[in-house]
Design a protein around this motif. Sequence first.
Motif, PDB file in Angstrom:
ATOM      1  N   LEU A   1       0.824  -1.207   0.000  1.00  0.00           N
ATOM      2  CA  LEU A   1       0.000   0.000   0.000  1.00  0.00           C
ATOM      3  C   LEU A   1       0.860   1.261   0.000  1.00  0.00           C
ATOM      4  CD1 LEU A   1      -2.923  -0.991   2.402  1.00  0.00           C
ATOM      5  CD2 LEU A   1      -2.898  -0.930  -0.102  1.00  0.00           C
ATOM      6  N   ILE A   2       2.004   1.206   0.652  1.00  0.00           N
ATOM      7  CA  ILE A   2       2.923   2.347   0.600  1.00  0.00           C
ATOM      8  C   ILE A   2       3.399   2.563  -0.830  1.00  0.00           C
ATOM      9  CG2 ILE A   2       5.227   3.136   1.283  1.00  0.00           C
ATOM     10  CD1 ILE A   2       4.700   1.958   4.054  1.00  0.00           C
ATOM     11  N   SER A   3       3.669   1.463  -1.532  1.00  0.00           N
ATOM     12  CA  SER A   3       4.071   1.572  -2.946  1.00  0.00           C
ATOM     13  C   SER A   3       2.958   2.158  -3.794  1.00  0.00           C
ATOM     14  CB  SER A   3       4.453   0.187  -3.483  1.00  0.00           C
ATOM     15  OG  SER A   3       5.566  -0.335  -2.796  1.00  0.00           O
ATOM     16  N   ALA A   4       1.710   1.971  -3.349  1.00  0.00           N
ATOM     17  CA  ALA A   4       0.560   2.514  -4.075  1.00  0.00           C
ATOM     18  C   ALA A   4       0.262   3.957  -3.687  1.00  0.00           C
ATOM     19  CB  ALA A   4      -0.669   1.644  -3.815  1.00  0.00           C
ATOM     20  N   GLY A   5       1.047   4.503  -2.753  1.00  0.00           N
ATOM     21  CA  GLY A   5       0.894   5.907  -2.402  1.00  0.00           C
ATOM     22  C   GLY A   5       0.139   6.183  -1.122  1.00  0.00           C
ATOM     23  N   LEU A   6      -0.213   5.144  -0.351  1.00  0.00           N
ATOM     24  CA  LEU A   6      -0.905   5.351   0.924  1.00  0.00           C
ATOM     25  C   LEU A   6       0.113   5.449   2.060  1.00  0.00           C
ATOM     26  CD1 LEU A   6      -3.970   2.921   0.740  1.00  0.00           C
ATOM     27  CD2 LEU A   6      -3.911   5.371   0.317  1.00  0.00           C
ATOM     28  N   GLU A   7      -0.195   6.265   3.039  1.00  0.00           N
ATOM     29  CA  GLU A   7       0.691   6.437   4.186  1.00  0.00           C
ATOM     30  C   GLU A   7       0.266   5.475   5.303  1.00  0.00           C
ATOM     31  OE1 GLU A   7       1.025  10.486   5.429  1.00  0.00           O
ATOM     32  OE2 GLU A   7       1.338  11.243   3.408  1.00  0.00           O
ATOM     33  N   VAL A   8       0.783   4.257   5.252  1.00  0.00           N
ATOM     34  CA  VAL A   8       0.488   3.261   6.287  1.00  0.00           C
ATOM     35  C   VAL A   8       1.546   3.425   7.377  1.00  0.00           C
ATOM     36  CG1 VAL A   8       0.059   0.839   6.788  1.00  0.00           C
ATOM     37  CG2 VAL A   8      -0.374   1.724   4.495  1.00  0.00           C
ATOM     38  N   GLU A   9       1.127   4.027   8.503  1.00  0.00           N
ATOM     39  CA  GLU A   9       2.100   4.429   9.515  1.00  0.00           C
ATOM     40  C   GLU A   9       2.575   3.262  10.372  1.00  0.00           C
ATOM     41  OE1 GLU A   9       0.044   7.627  11.515  1.00  0.00           O
ATOM     42  OE2 GLU A   9       1.024   9.093  10.210  1.00  0.00           O
ATOM     43  N   THR A  10       1.638   2.415  10.810  1.00  0.00           N
ATOM     44  CA  THR A  10       2.017   1.306  11.681  1.00  0.00           C
ATOM     45  C   THR A  10       1.178   0.077  11.361  1.00  0.00           C
ATOM     46  OG1 THR A  10       0.429   1.944  13.401  1.00  0.00           O
ATOM     47  CG2 THR A  10       2.661   2.832  13.592  1.00  0.00           C
ATOM     48  N   VAL A  11       1.647  -1.069  11.842  1.00  0.00           N
ATOM     49  CA  VAL A  11       0.880  -2.312  11.801  1.00  0.00           C
ATOM     50  C   VAL A  11       0.830  -2.844  13.230  1.00  0.00           C
ATOM     51  CG1 VAL A  11       0.663  -4.642  10.885  1.00  0.00           C
ATOM     52  CG2 VAL A  11       1.585  -2.818   9.439  1.00  0.00           C
ATOM     53  N   GLU A  12      -0.348  -2.804  13.844  1.00  0.00           N
ATOM     54  CA  GLU A  12      -0.492  -3.254  15.227  1.00  0.00           C
ATOM     55  C   GLU A  12      -0.746  -4.757  15.255  1.00  0.00           C
ATOM     56  OE1 GLU A  12      -3.226  -2.339  19.210  1.00  0.00           O
ATOM     57  OE2 GLU A  12      -3.591  -1.250  17.337  1.00  0.00           O
TER      58      GLU A  12
ATOM     59  N   VAL B   1      -4.792   8.991   6.173  1.00  0.00           N
ATOM     60  CA  VAL B   1      -5.446   9.253   4.888  1.00  0.00           C
ATOM     61  C   VAL B   1      -5.283  10.727   4.516  1.00  0.00           C
ATOM     62  CG1 VAL B   1      -7.614   9.154   3.615  1.00  0.00           C
ATOM     63  CG2 VAL B   1      -7.102   7.418   5.344  1.00  0.00           C
ATOM     64  N   THR B   2      -4.689  10.968   3.365  1.00  0.00           N
ATOM     65  CA  THR B   2      -4.483  12.332   2.889  1.00  0.00           C
ATOM     66  C   THR B   2      -5.745  12.835   2.179  1.00  0.00           C
ATOM     67  OG1 THR B   2      -3.472  11.382   0.904  1.00  0.00           O
ATOM     68  CG2 THR B   2      -1.991  12.068   2.673  1.00  0.00           C
ATOM     69  N   PRO B   3      -5.905  14.170   2.051  1.00  0.00           N
ATOM     70  CA  PRO B   3      -7.143  14.725   1.477  1.00  0.00           C
ATOM     71  C   PRO B   3      -7.506  14.193   0.091  1.00  0.00           C
ATOM     72  CG  PRO B   3      -5.867  16.455   2.539  1.00  0.00           C
ATOM     73  CD  PRO B   3      -5.000  15.235   2.541  1.00  0.00           C
ATOM     74  N   ASP B   4      -6.513  13.817  -0.713  1.00  0.00           N
ATOM     75  CA  ASP B   4      -6.800  13.326  -2.065  1.00  0.00           C
ATOM     76  C   ASP B   4      -7.212  11.857  -2.075  1.00  0.00           C
ATOM     77  OD1 ASP B   4      -4.165  12.742  -1.228  1.00  0.00           O
ATOM     78  OD2 ASP B   4      -3.608  12.216  -3.278  1.00  0.00           O
ATOM     79  N   ARG B   5      -7.175  11.210  -0.916  1.00  0.00           N
ATOM     80  CA  ARG B   5      -7.554   9.797  -0.827  1.00  0.00           C
ATOM     81  C   ARG B   5      -8.711   9.612   0.158  1.00  0.00           C
ATOM     82  NH1 ARG B   5      -3.709   6.017  -2.675  1.00  0.00           N
ATOM     83  NH2 ARG B   5      -2.481   6.995  -4.314  1.00  0.00           N
ATOM     84  N   GLY B   6      -9.665  10.510   0.133  1.00  0.00           N
ATOM     85  CA  GLY B   6     -10.778  10.457   1.077  1.00  0.00           C
ATOM     86  C   GLY B   6     -11.546   9.149   1.030  1.00  0.00           C
TER      87      GLY B   6
END
Length: 300
Positions: A27-38, A171-176
């Motif tokens: 998902l990071i490669s797809a442009g999403l900011e995945v901060e952590t994995v709990e 989630v950034t504004p362009d990925r609502g």
Amino acid sequence: MRVPLSWLREYVDLPETETGRDVQAKLISAGLEVETVEQLGADLKGPLVVGRVATIEELTEFKKPIRFCTVDVGQANGTGEPQEIVCGARNFAVGDKVVVALPGAVLPGDFQIAERKTYGKMSRGMICSSDELNMGDDGTKGIIVLPPETEIGKDAVELLELVDEVLDIAVTPDRGYCLSLRGVARETAIAYGLPLRDPALIDVPAPNAYGYPVQISDPTGCDRFTARTVTGLSAEARSPIWLQRRLQKVGMRPISLAVDVTNYVMMELGQPLHAYDRGLVQGTIGVRRAEAGEKLTTLD
């Protein structure tokens, strides 16, 4: 946006070997900011089982209320005899189904369960609260009381889906659209080149005679409002455990069946919903801007 991996798998057939960190990298490669994995339940060890409270003895000689309980856990303890447990909580009664950590279990925070003498009694286990199992807020802060039909001796780790991975996405504004499981599932399906089972592709019943009047005063702020009446709902009915757990994993607190369903659909599809008690609503539902000096009381 918190996304349980177990829920995400319902929409995308990810390989069984894929971990939360593998999905995070995709998902990071797809442009999403995945901060952590709990890692939920990573430090949890059984036996953790369903029990039925058989007896409760109130121990009154101490400064705080203490109860000496016997709990039927079936054959989970190897003997079939009721388990003797000392407990200070008071939100359960004889006959209730509860979660029991038997000696040898390890709860989150490396809390090890063993037989020990306390308050003059031998305690052989622990009756668990949601906090002690790191389940999230359930609104009670007390012992977990399970539905009466829950099977005695059943594995509570499986029943409560205590082991899971949860991706935390900024989630950034362009990925609502990624403020929903559906949106994240679509990005995941694309990233892996797999089909998407879209939860929104369902047949919706046609409008019926139970519709309720709605007046929109500001169509710029709200261009549509869909109201549907649901009948035959028991206000006392509890949400199923799986639904409550999904809400907890995304950071929401289970409230009641009507509220939980609306919150579940909101998190799944990204469509905000609200439930009204038709017996309390009077006149047309109005959708408008607030007026100067107007006050309101929020649900919390």
